[in-house]
Design an enzyme around this catalytic site. Sequence first.
Site, mmCIF file in Angstrom:
data_model
loop_
_atom_site.group_PDB
_atom_site.id
_atom_site.type_symbol
_atom_site.label_atom_id
_atom_site.label_comp_id
_atom_site.label_asym_id
_atom_site.label_seq_id
_atom_site.Cartn_x
_atom_site.Cartn_y
_atom_site.Cartn_z
ATOM 1 N N HIS A 103 0.847 -1.197 0.000
ATOM 2 C CA HIS A 103 0.000 0.000 0.000
ATOM 3 C C HIS A 103 0.880 1.243 0.000
ATOM 4 O O HIS A 103 1.692 1.429 0.900
ATOM 5 C CB HIS A 103 -0.924 0.007 1.224
ATOM 6 C CG HIS A 103 -2.114 -0.878 1.047
ATOM 7 N ND1 HIS A 103 -3.257 -0.769 1.796
ATOM 8 C CD2 HIS A 103 -2.339 -1.886 0.172
ATOM 9 C CE1 HIS A 103 -4.135 -1.676 1.384
ATOM 10 N NE2 HIS A 103 -3.602 -2.370 0.422
ATOM 11 N N TYR A 134 -9.441 5.139 7.587
ATOM 12 C CA TYR A 134 -9.617 5.418 9.028
ATOM 13 C C TYR A 134 -10.651 6.536 9.136
ATOM 14 O O TYR A 134 -10.394 7.659 8.687
ATOM 15 C CB TYR A 134 -8.302 5.893 9.644
ATOM 16 C CG TYR A 134 -7.221 4.833 9.765
ATOM 17 C CD1 TYR A 134 -7.057 4.101 10.941
ATOM 18 C CD2 TYR A 134 -6.352 4.567 8.710
ATOM 19 C CE1 TYR A 134 -6.056 3.143 11.066
ATOM 20 C CE2 TYR A 134 -5.347 3.597 8.822
ATOM 21 C CZ TYR A 134 -5.209 2.898 9.997
ATOM 22 O OH TYR A 134 -4.219 1.946 10.121
ATOM 23 N N PRO A 145 -4.621 0.056 18.867
ATOM 24 C CA PRO A 145 -4.332 -0.435 17.513
ATOM 25 C C PRO A 145 -4.346 0.619 16.411
ATOM 26 O O PRO A 145 -3.859 0.345 15.304
ATOM 27 C CB PRO A 145 -5.429 -1.476 17.260
ATOM 28 C CG PRO A 145 -6.519 -1.133 18.206
ATOM 29 C CD PRO A 145 -5.869 -0.513 19.398
ATOM 30 N N LYS A 160 0.664 -0.311 15.083
ATOM 31 C CA LYS A 160 2.062 -0.313 15.536
ATOM 32 C C LYS A 160 2.434 -1.524 16.392
ATOM 33 O O LYS A 160 3.622 -1.801 16.589
ATOM 34 C CB LYS A 160 2.347 0.960 16.349
ATOM 35 C CG LYS A 160 2.366 2.203 15.503
ATOM 36 C CD LYS A 160 3.630 2.298 14.671
ATOM 37 C CE LYS A 160 3.487 3.217 13.492
ATOM 38 N NZ LYS A 160 3.559 2.586 12.184
ATOM 39 N N TYR A 173 3.460 6.510 10.161
ATOM 40 C CA TYR A 173 2.648 5.366 9.739
ATOM 41 C C TYR A 173 3.509 4.285 9.088
ATOM 42 O O TYR A 173 3.339 3.095 9.363
ATOM 43 C CB TYR A 173 1.541 5.824 8.775
ATOM 44 C CG TYR A 173 0.480 4.772 8.573
ATOM 45 C CD1 TYR A 173 -0.587 4.645 9.457
ATOM 46 C CD2 TYR A 173 0.557 3.875 7.503
ATOM 47 C CE1 TYR A 173 -1.550 3.659 9.288
ATOM 48 C CE2 TYR A 173 -0.398 2.897 7.325
ATOM 49 C CZ TYR A 173 -1.444 2.793 8.209
ATOM 50 O OH TYR A 173 -2.391 1.809 8.048
HETATM 51 P P1 FAD Z 1 2.172 -11.994 21.560
HETATM 52 O O1 FAD Z 1 1.726 -12.020 20.164
HETATM 53 O O2 FAD Z 1 1.170 -11.786 22.628
HETATM 54 O O3 FAD Z 1 2.932 -13.358 21.817
HETATM 55 C C1 FAD Z 1 3.287 -13.798 23.106
HETATM 56 C C2 FAD Z 1 3.351 -15.318 23.096
HETATM 57 O O4 FAD Z 1 3.737 -15.752 24.395
HETATM 58 C C3 FAD Z 1 1.987 -15.938 22.829
HETATM 59 O O5 FAD Z 1 2.105 -16.931 21.833
HETATM 60 C C4 FAD Z 1 1.569 -16.509 24.172
HETATM 61 O O6 FAD Z 1 0.748 -17.655 24.038
HETATM 62 C C5 FAD Z 1 2.913 -16.825 24.807
HETATM 63 N N1 FAD Z 1 2.888 -16.818 26.275
HETATM 64 C C6 FAD Z 1 2.201 -15.992 27.097
HETATM 65 N N2 FAD Z 1 2.433 -16.292 28.378
HETATM 66 C C7 FAD Z 1 3.283 -17.348 28.358
HETATM 67 C C8 FAD Z 1 3.879 -18.118 29.386
HETATM 68 N N3 FAD Z 1 3.632 -17.876 30.679
HETATM 69 N N4 FAD Z 1 4.701 -19.132 29.040
HETATM 70 C C9 FAD Z 1 4.953 -19.396 27.724
HETATM 71 N N5 FAD Z 1 4.410 -18.696 26.710
HETATM 72 C C10 FAD Z 1 3.589 -17.677 27.035
HETATM 73 N N6 FAD Z 1 -1.752 -4.980 16.471
HETATM 74 C C11 FAD Z 1 -1.923 -4.330 15.345
HETATM 75 O O7 FAD Z 1 -0.977 -3.726 14.848
HETATM 76 N N7 FAD Z 1 -3.159 -4.353 14.730
HETATM 77 C C12 FAD Z 1 -4.229 -5.051 15.254
HETATM 78 O O8 FAD Z 1 -5.310 -5.076 14.670
HETATM 79 C C13 FAD Z 1 -4.065 -5.732 16.458
HETATM 80 N N8 FAD Z 1 -5.094 -6.411 17.038
HETATM 81 C C14 FAD Z 1 -4.882 -7.050 18.233
HETATM 82 C C15 FAD Z 1 -5.929 -7.733 18.859
HETATM 83 C C16 FAD Z 1 -5.741 -8.381 20.084
HETATM 84 C C17 FAD Z 1 -6.891 -9.101 20.752
HETATM 85 C C18 FAD Z 1 -4.468 -8.319 20.702
HETATM 86 C C19 FAD Z 1 -4.241 -9.004 22.043
HETATM 87 C C20 FAD Z 1 -3.430 -7.648 20.068
HETATM 88 C C21 FAD Z 1 -3.622 -7.005 18.841
HETATM 89 N N9 FAD Z 1 -2.588 -6.316 18.184
HETATM 90 C C22 FAD Z 1 -2.783 -5.668 17.034
HETATM 91 C C23 FAD Z 1 -1.271 -6.232 18.731
HETATM 92 C C24 FAD Z 1 -0.321 -7.258 18.113
HETATM 93 O O9 FAD Z 1 -1.013 -8.419 17.764
HETATM 94 C C25 FAD Z 1 0.745 -7.507 19.153
HETATM 95 O O10 FAD Z 1 1.415 -6.287 19.394
HETATM 96 C C26 FAD Z 1 1.747 -8.596 18.772
HETATM 97 O O11 FAD Z 1 1.127 -9.854 18.740
HETATM 98 C C27 FAD Z 1 2.884 -8.601 19.787
HETATM 99 O O12 FAD Z 1 3.691 -9.698 19.595
HETATM 100 P P2 FAD Z 1 4.439 -10.369 20.823
HETATM 101 O O13 FAD Z 1 5.182 -11.513 20.235
HETATM 102 O O14 FAD Z 1 5.155 -9.347 21.600
HETATM 103 O O15 FAD Z 1 3.294 -10.886 21.789
HETATM 104 C C1 DHB Z 2 -5.632 -3.394 10.899
HETATM 105 C C2 DHB Z 2 -5.463 -3.169 12.224
HETATM 106 C C3 DHB Z 2 -5.031 -1.936 12.656
HETATM 107 O O1 DHB Z 2 -4.837 -1.708 13.956
HETATM 108 C C4 DHB Z 2 -4.781 -0.930 11.765
HETATM 109 O O2 DHB Z 2 -4.390 0.283 12.212
HETATM 110 C C5 DHB Z 2 -4.928 -1.173 10.428
HETATM 111 C C6 DHB Z 2 -5.359 -2.408 10.001
HETATM 112 C C7 DHB Z 2 -6.108 -4.705 10.440
HETATM 113 O O3 DHB Z 2 -6.344 -5.584 11.279
HETATM 114 O O4 DHB Z 2 -6.274 -4.889 9.233
#
Ligand code: FAD
Ligand code: DHB
Length: 391
Positions: A72, A201, A293, A297, A385
């Site tokens: 994009h 948005y 969200p 980021k 962005y």
């Molecule tokens: P996580 O993805 O949370 O990974 C952590 C891992 O550690 C998981 O697999 C978990 O199962 C594991 N874990 C947890 N506790 C333990 C333990 N005690 N022992 C062993 N393993 C463990 N970001 C966006 O940019 N856009 C979005 O639309 C968006 N939607 C989201 C919706 C939800 C519901 C959530 C929760 C987050 C969303 N995010 C979004 C944020 C984005 O998904 C996260 O920032 C990203 O997943 C972070 O990655 P991470 O690896 O740090 O953590």
């Molecule tokens: C999506 C999620 C976001 O938080 C965003 O800013 C843009 C797109 C998505 O899930 O597609």
Amino acid sequence: MRTQVAIIGAGPAGLLLAHLLHAQGVDAVVLENRTRDYVEGRVRAGVLEQITVNLMEKLGLNQRMRREGLVHTGTNLAIDGEIFRIDMEELTGGSTVMVYGQQEVMRDLFESAAERGIKIIFEAKDVQPHGVETARPYITWRQEGAEHRLDCDFIAGCDGYHGVARGAIPAHLLKTYERVYPFGWLGILADVPPANHELIYANHERGFALASMRSSTRSRYYVQCPVDENLDDWPDERFWDEVCLRLGPEVAPHVVRGPSFEKSIAPLRSFVSEPMRFGRLFLAGDAAHIVPPTGAKGMNLAVSDVIMLGEAFGDYFDSGSTAGIDHYSARALARVWKAERFSWWFTSITHQFPEMDGFARKMQVAELNYIRGSRAAQVTLAENYVGLPLQ
Ligand code: FAD
Ligand code: DHB
């Protein structure tokens, strides 16, 4: 069992770190408390910054992304149905973003981890870090009734917001900053073509809406809703009616309705925990910080953290230098706070807040109109962005 870096959590942060270390010849083991299917099945982020795309390429993980991801070059904002475009590529001198879901990233990371012999232990229960303030840290966990122990040089806490790693830092050394928003995002996935070829948005007096996508045949839409909303009150037809109202009359005719196959509410939160290092424990990703969200980021910040952490561990194991690991927390936090600011600001100008009066709403509309008319404001938005540089 012994390794150089023990990684807690097989989300984007943990698995990308494992790949980065593997590429540098550093031995790592990943401990994940869920199954692979569960981690891969979580519907989350959708937009990858240039830095994230570049890392996937550098690690040789971009073949499917190159075929299926959508580049994009711009994004769109709407004020009460009036739409304007931000030409990110032109405004930033060539940077773009990639629409490629977190689920797809996870699938690619897991598949190549298996091919490359990267060790991931799934369904590890009661994972606990020990001795992180000593030279000999270790991790214990339970699996199928047996106790296990992994000795290591360093522990990477990549276990998300609800993980155990952050808790291993003594409370009196941690400083946390938090803002909880009084609303969430109700999101759906449906196998229908997107309303527009780029994201929209939308600030609307009924609340924020976002038109996004996963592919040319799969759409992702969100509407702002109260955080305690009941999903049962949102049958698909109500959702489609609401998102059409908020996106406005220009876009609504292009919204293709269809049955949703995923529907969930994500709460919005800003959170930072400092420092990101204690002794031989290093936090990365959601374990240390959460952004709302708006601006996409969350996952990208997890990626920039592990790029810095991977470099720091690489230097240490290569030359014995501790400069990288000593600087990691300050370096990562400098970028984290800028992304926190952008996500907070973008949320503040696009959502309806319960305490908002007529003046506050006028300020939002004026700010969006200012962005529409000012190249300087558009450059600011665009450079944030697509992702600020790693420094
Ligand atoms: P996580 O993805 O949370 O990974 C952590 C891992 O550690 C998981 O697999 C978990 O199962 C594991 N874990 C947890 N506790 C333990 C333990 N005690 N022992 C062993 N393993 C463990 N970001 C966006 O940019 N856009 C979005 O639309 C968006 N939607 C989201 C919706 C939800 C519901 C959530 C929760 C987050 C969303 N995010 C979004 C944020 C984005 O998904 C996260 O920032 C990203 O997943 C972070 O990655 P991470 O690896 O740090 O953590
Ligand atoms: C999506 C999620 C976001 O938080 C965003 O800013 C843009 C797109 C998505 O899930 O597609």
